[in-house]
Design a protein around this motif. Sequence first.
Motif, PDB file in Angstrom:
ATOM      1  N   LEU A 199       0.829  -1.208   0.000  1.00  0.00           N
ATOM      2  CA  LEU A 199       0.000   0.000   0.000  1.00  0.00           C
ATOM      3  C   LEU A 199       0.862   1.256   0.000  1.00  0.00           C
ATOM      4  CD1 LEU A 199      -2.836  -0.859   2.515  1.00  0.00           C
ATOM      5  CD2 LEU A 199      -2.811  -1.102   0.054  1.00  0.00           C
ATOM      6  N   ALA A 200       1.952   1.207   0.782  1.00  0.00           N
ATOM      7  CA  ALA A 200       2.829   2.384   0.842  1.00  0.00           C
ATOM      8  C   ALA A 200       3.429   2.659  -0.532  1.00  0.00           C
ATOM      9  CB  ALA A 200       3.927   2.167   1.871  1.00  0.00           C
ATOM     10  N   PHE A 201       3.812   1.602  -1.260  1.00  0.00           N
ATOM     11  CA  PHE A 201       4.400   1.793  -2.585  1.00  0.00           C
ATOM     12  C   PHE A 201       3.375   2.356  -3.565  1.00  0.00           C
ATOM     13  CE2 PHE A 201       7.774  -1.748  -1.930  1.00  0.00           C
ATOM     14  CZ  PHE A 201       8.421  -0.921  -1.038  1.00  0.00           C
ATOM     15  N   ILE A 202       2.156   1.816  -3.534  1.00  0.00           N
ATOM     16  CA  ILE A 202       1.124   2.343  -4.427  1.00  0.00           C
ATOM     17  C   ILE A 202       0.934   3.829  -4.173  1.00  0.00           C
ATOM     18  CG2 ILE A 202      -1.358   2.303  -4.886  1.00  0.00           C
ATOM     19  CD1 ILE A 202      -1.289  -0.639  -4.663  1.00  0.00           C
ATOM     20  N   ALA A 203       0.867   4.179  -2.879  1.00  0.00           N
ATOM     21  CA  ALA A 203       0.717   5.588  -2.531  1.00  0.00           C
ATOM     22  C   ALA A 203       1.918   6.386  -3.009  1.00  0.00           C
ATOM     23  CB  ALA A 203       0.551   5.719  -1.021  1.00  0.00           C
ATOM     24  N   GLY A 204       3.111   5.798  -2.850  1.00  0.00           N
ATOM     25  CA  GLY A 204       4.322   6.490  -3.273  1.00  0.00           C
ATOM     26  C   GLY A 204       4.300   6.810  -4.751  1.00  0.00           C
TER      27      GLY A 204
ATOM     28  N   PRO B 210      -8.462  10.349   7.121  1.00  0.00           N
ATOM     29  CA  PRO B 210      -7.890   9.232   6.361  1.00  0.00           C
ATOM     30  C   PRO B 210      -6.972   8.371   7.227  1.00  0.00           C
ATOM     31  CG  PRO B 210      -7.690  11.256   5.118  1.00  0.00           C
ATOM     32  CD  PRO B 210      -8.187  11.638   6.474  1.00  0.00           C
ATOM     33  N   ALA B 211      -6.240   9.009   8.130  1.00  0.00           N
ATOM     34  CA  ALA B 211      -5.332   8.243   8.976  1.00  0.00           C
ATOM     35  C   ALA B 211      -6.087   7.384   9.981  1.00  0.00           C
ATOM     36  CB  ALA B 211      -4.362   9.180   9.688  1.00  0.00           C
ATOM     37  N   TRP B 212      -7.244   7.859  10.458  1.00  0.00           N
ATOM     38  CA  TRP B 212      -8.058   7.011  11.351  1.00  0.00           C
ATOM     39  C   TRP B 212      -8.360   5.710  10.652  1.00  0.00           C
ATOM     40  CZ3 TRP B 212     -13.089  10.055  12.881  1.00  0.00           C
ATOM     41  CH2 TRP B 212     -12.753  11.283  13.501  1.00  0.00           C
ATOM     42  N   ILE B 275     -14.188  -0.297   1.685  1.00  0.00           N
ATOM     43  CA  ILE B 275     -14.794   0.992   1.995  1.00  0.00           C
ATOM     44  C   ILE B 275     -13.738   2.080   2.169  1.00  0.00           C
ATOM     45  CG2 ILE B 275     -16.204   2.238   3.678  1.00  0.00           C
ATOM     46  CD1 ILE B 275     -17.478  -0.504   4.340  1.00  0.00           C
ATOM     47  N   SER B 276     -12.623   1.731   2.812  1.00  0.00           N
ATOM     48  CA  SER B 276     -11.691   2.790   3.219  1.00  0.00           C
ATOM     49  C   SER B 276     -10.473   2.904   2.312  1.00  0.00           C
ATOM     50  CB  SER B 276     -11.234   2.519   4.656  1.00  0.00           C
ATOM     51  OG  SER B 276     -10.645   1.259   4.732  1.00  0.00           O
ATOM     52  N   GLN B 277     -10.447   2.150   1.205  1.00  0.00           N
ATOM     53  CA  GLN B 277      -9.213   2.051   0.425  1.00  0.00           C
ATOM     54  C   GLN B 277      -8.584   3.393   0.041  1.00  0.00           C
ATOM     55  OE1 GLN B 277      -9.503  -0.068  -3.249  1.00  0.00           O
ATOM     56  NE2 GLN B 277      -7.329  -0.248  -3.477  1.00  0.00           N
ATOM     57  N   SER B 278      -9.401   4.310  -0.527  1.00  0.00           N
ATOM     58  CA  SER B 278      -8.781   5.541  -1.037  1.00  0.00           C
ATOM     59  C   SER B 278      -8.173   6.347   0.100  1.00  0.00           C
ATOM     60  CB  SER B 278      -9.813   6.365  -1.795  1.00  0.00           C
ATOM     61  OG  SER B 278     -10.844   6.716  -0.919  1.00  0.00           O
ATOM     62  N   ASN B 279      -8.805   6.323   1.273  1.00  0.00           N
ATOM     63  CA  ASN B 279      -8.249   7.032   2.423  1.00  0.00           C
ATOM     64  C   ASN B 279      -6.943   6.409   2.887  1.00  0.00           C
ATOM     65  OD1 ASN B 279     -10.256   9.094   3.282  1.00  0.00           O
ATOM     66  ND2 ASN B 279     -11.560   7.312   3.111  1.00  0.00           N
ATOM     67  N   VAL B 280      -6.910   5.063   2.843  1.00  0.00           N
ATOM     68  CA  VAL B 280      -5.717   4.366   3.295  1.00  0.00           C
ATOM     69  C   VAL B 280      -4.536   4.731   2.407  1.00  0.00           C
ATOM     70  CG1 VAL B 280      -4.668   2.114   3.609  1.00  0.00           C
ATOM     71  CG2 VAL B 280      -7.021   2.481   4.304  1.00  0.00           C
ATOM     72  N   ILE B 281      -4.763   4.738   1.093  1.00  0.00           N
ATOM     73  CA  ILE B 281      -3.681   5.065   0.159  1.00  0.00           C
ATOM     74  C   ILE B 281      -3.195   6.491   0.410  1.00  0.00           C
ATOM     75  CG2 ILE B 281      -3.101   5.353  -2.282  1.00  0.00           C
ATOM     76  CD1 ILE B 281      -3.510   2.483  -1.696  1.00  0.00           C
ATOM     77  N   GLN B 282      -4.150   7.373   0.686  1.00  0.00           N
ATOM     78  CA  GLN B 282      -3.786   8.764   0.951  1.00  0.00           C
ATOM     79  C   GLN B 282      -2.855   8.861   2.163  1.00  0.00           C
ATOM     80  OE1 GLN B 282      -7.318  11.142   1.378  1.00  0.00           O
ATOM     81  NE2 GLN B 282      -6.103  12.942   1.914  1.00  0.00           N
ATOM     82  N   MET B 284      -0.942   6.432   3.353  1.00  0.00           N
ATOM     83  CA  MET B 284       0.309   5.737   3.097  1.00  0.00           C
ATOM     84  C   MET B 284       1.278   6.619   2.322  1.00  0.00           C
ATOM     85  SD  MET B 284       0.538   2.873   4.419  1.00  0.00           S
ATOM     86  CE  MET B 284      -0.495   1.779   5.341  1.00  0.00           C
ATOM     87  N   ALA B 285       0.740   7.595   1.588  1.00  0.00           N
ATOM     88  CA  ALA B 285       1.616   8.483   0.833  1.00  0.00           C
ATOM     89  C   ALA B 285       2.573   9.204   1.765  1.00  0.00           C
ATOM     90  CB  ALA B 285       0.787   9.481   0.042  1.00  0.00           C
TER      91      ALA B 285
END
Lengths: 318, 291
Positions: A199-204, B210-212, B275-282, B284-285
């Motif tokens: 997930l971290a890589f996808i976000a990266g 998103p972090a929650w 449900i929460s995928q897009s927030n999780v990716i945000q 993780m960035a």
Amino acid sequence: MQAETARHTVPGLSRAKKQSRLAGLVRELKRNRHYYILIGPYMLIFFTFTVIPVVVSMGLSFFYFNMLEFPRFVGWQNYTRLFLDDDIFIIALKNTFIFALITGPVSYLACFLFAWIINELSPKIRAFMTLVFYAPSISGNVFFIWLILFSGDSYGYLNGFLMRYGFILEPIQWLTNEKYILSIVIIVQLWLSLGTSFLAFIAGFQTIDKTLIEAGAVDGIKNRWQELWYITLPSMRPQLMFGAVMQITASFAVADISIALAGFPSVNYAAHTVVTHLMDYGTIRFEMGYASAIATVLFLIMIGTNLMTQKLLRKVGE
Amino acid sequence: MTYKLWSAFRIRRRLNRSFTVSFILFAFLGVFGCFSAIPLIYAVNNAFKPLDELFIFPPRIFVRNPTLDNFYDLVALMGNSWVPLSRYIANTLLITIIGTAGHILLASMAAYPLAKYRFPGSRTLFSIVVLSLMFSGHVTAIPNYMVMSWLGWINTHASIIVPSLAFSLGLFLMKQFMEQIPDALLEAAKIDGASEYRIYWSIVMPNVKPAWLTLMILQFPMLWGSDGGSFIYSENLKTLHYALGQISLGGIARAGVGAAVALILMIVPITLFVISQSNVIQTMASSGMKD
């Protein structure tokens, strides 16, 4: 504030200086008290269940302790026994390193590669593929499905398939044959390993500055590989380092899957790892001092590998 | 203008892969996607298979005549047992909900000062947290048991819930995410006379939703899949995951029921992730580790 510092810098007795430094610290603590109150509850639990136990474990590794008698100091004896007299520990250590050397880098590369390819897809498909790869790592115990696949009788799917097409004549005992156990545990571990770092890589990938790529193209980047090495990887270095920590720690901690698939202990210790060895001494034989020595060795291996990898990753794209 | 367009086009052309390479890459992705998904699809289908299909040979992945029999059997089986199924579910829900909510609260409380202020000890504490990401919980298992027994928490749900509140990955991600909140926002609130606690609760918290969700998606499956470990031995305190283990020990006779429980266990975390995928990716960035 300024007036105060001026007063303290007046040349005077060293005692007064010391006092003022202490007073300064107290003042600093007082000024920040809200922050200490906010981090307090978390840190209390964190120290009780993570930091202090590490220290206690290191201390206990120099004692003989069976939970009943008072601990008896034995010096380095647990460690000498571990490395010189315990053949099974050496097997466990060897297996753990094989696991880690295969699942660590392979899962890390897989996380990166799949994230890279997925990044090129349209958002809807990207979300779907992310789910497909990430789902195994959060679906709990579903890896018992693999037990059916590798079941040792002719009804096991793999055996059934191989026998049907004539590759083998008799069923293979996949999970009780020393030759196969380790590889099977590795395969299942890899299946489960696209987790947080993925997930971290996808976000990266999604946060890489597009203008950088265009600027690179103007500056003479010729192909995708150069783009990857000179632009993508350096921009993602923080995520790469985070992912490395996650994958390394997980790959040294293999135990649950080994126990679920190969049993505990596994046949002739073929899938025995440092963690299962630790469980053996900690929860079955109650040799807590010895188990603590194993835990300390595991701790040093994990921390050492992580710090080394961090150093290596800092060189990416240079 | 035309020149600009042309050069942009050339750059894109030069860096685009040939059709063959793309095809190979996507085929690769497809193959491994199947490797990843088939066991899960199979597990889902198993839960709806009647007994004769469960044991059919050669096996089929997809169910032909879906039935809910396995779920009825599960309810009947658990209704007759000493501890009803609802008890296991209630235990798991209790552990999971308190553990997850408490973790999000404590981790964000601790993350806010660490992300936004420097005070004596703040950097040291955060480095210890980062260092603790580098080893797994197995290292501390033995002293943990001793601490639990000293606290008198053996055989209580607290032994599962409390340590999970201070899961270090959660604090790490939350802190990295909070660093993005502009300082100006916090200063404005301070000038308006808000206390630190108020800033945390009414300004920081709403901004890190998103972090929650990310902390939830990391913490939830862990607690949801918890089997009580070595801390819980009373049957009426055990979790759903433990009950699943007991059911699948029933072997062939319980295969259908086992598949039904497995579906219940896996579907909840996966749904939450969808449900929460897009927030999780945000979130993780911002997960990166700085040098």
